[in-house]
Design an enzyme around this catalytic site. Structure first.
Site, PDB file in Angstrom:
ATOM      1  CG  MET A   4     -15.187  12.053  52.159  1.00 26.72           C
ATOM      2  SD  MET A   4     -14.236  10.727  51.283  1.00 26.72           S
ATOM      3  CE  MET A   4     -13.015  11.755  50.480  1.00 26.72           C
ATOM      4  CG  HIS A  56     -15.952   5.314  58.127  1.00 28.89           C
ATOM      5  ND1 HIS A  56     -16.512   4.822  57.008  1.00 28.89           N
ATOM      6  CD2 HIS A  56     -16.837   5.442  59.040  1.00 28.89           C
ATOM      7  CE1 HIS A  56     -17.708   5.180  57.284  1.00 28.89           C
ATOM      8  NE2 HIS A  56     -18.161   5.128  58.270  1.00 28.89           N
ATOM      9  CB  ALA A 105     -20.138   0.916  53.479  1.00 33.31           C
TER      10      ALA A 105
END
Ligand code: PAF
Length: 283
Positions: A186, A39, A34
């Protein structure tokens, strides 16, 4: 071009052995998929710091204390691979579950001390699950460097301690939290927020910055924390689990910004548990 997806340890080792034979350094970015920009910033940092980059995607059942959370965790492998394509990642390791936890698996890695506070008591077993899977991923990937977001700051320290204590030859690198323009950190969990929940969540960073500003002028933490709690409740947060000022290295509680510190907040908005932290410089 999307990176090859490797599902077995044998395939992974074929690559890592070859890279190491060629004298190339390997960076690993452990994830549960996800993927969001946080990331991707880790993948970019790994690419800048290493010759080869592996992103791992494994939804680790051992770190969930709520079976519903595990069942609902988003699985978006195809989209994740597409998102990683521009970053020049060399392999995406999506291990079959038996590669991580073969039949009879009976080892748990547990880090004392750093896990006794904050997320530890609220999520029993969580850090054992994280430390166990990350130890396996470090050993399986044989990476030289690993990249973790400071968003999960306690996790970063736990993983670093685990690698040091077990003499796993890897450098654990913490990378700054990536934020929305509103300041919201985030997180895959942000996807669970309703528009109203999102509006509330977006207020968190402002409240935290106000505390950090007060600390920077030499104020005590306790009254600032009380004020922050009231501000968060007024902003629409339904519950504040903790607001802590802690030493950035040891996580000991601080009453003032007397050394490099982090301000941690965990609170619920719109039925979603949100965690965040920011650095606080000593005065
Ligand atoms: O931060 C995460 O996504 C997970 O805790 C990690 C480090 C990938 C271990 O499963």
């Amino acid at each position: 071009m999307t990176a090859p997806i490797l599902r077995s340890l044998a395939e992974l080792r074929t690559k890592t052995n070859e890279w190491h034979r060629n004298g190339e350094t390997i960076g690993v970015v452990p994830t549960m998929g996800a993927l969001h920009e946080g990331h991707l910033s880790l993948a970019q940092a790994a690419k800048e710091g290493c010759d080869r980059v592996i992103v791992t995607i494994f939804v680790n059942p051992k770190q969930f204390n709520n079976p519903e959370d595990l069942a609902n965790y988003p699985r978006t492998e195809h989209e994740d691979a597409k998102k990683l394509a521009p970053y020049g990642v060399d392999a995406i390791y999506v291990p079959d579950p038996h590669e991580v936890y073969p039949d009879g698996f009976s080892t748990t890695v547990s880090v004392a001390g750093l896990t006794d506070m904050m997320e530890g008591p609220f999520r029993p077993g969580h850090f054992e699950g994280v430390a166990t899977v990350v130890a396996k991923l470090f050993l399986q990937t044989q990476a030289d460097r690993a990249y973790f977001g400071e968003k999960d700051y306690q996790q970063l320290l736990v993983v670093r301690r685990m690698a040091r204590d077990l003499n796993i030859p890897i450098e654990v690198i913490g990378c700054s939290t990536v934020r929305e323009p509103s300041g919201l950190a985030m997180s895959s969990r942000n996807l669970l927020l309703s528009p109203e929940g999102l509006r509330v969540a977006e207020r968190m960073n402002n409240v935290m910055r106000h505390v950090a500003d007060g600390l920077a002028t030499g104020k005590d933490f306790a009254p600032l924390a009380q004020e922050a709690k009231e501000n968060l409740l007024q902003a629409g947060f339904s519950e504040i689990e903790y607001i802590d000022l802690r030493c950035a290295e040891t996580l000991e509680n601080l009453s003032k910004a007397s050394k490099p510190a982090r301000l941690f907040v965990t609170a619920w908005a719109g039925g979603v548990r949100l965690i965040d932290n920011i650095p606080v410089n000593p005065v």
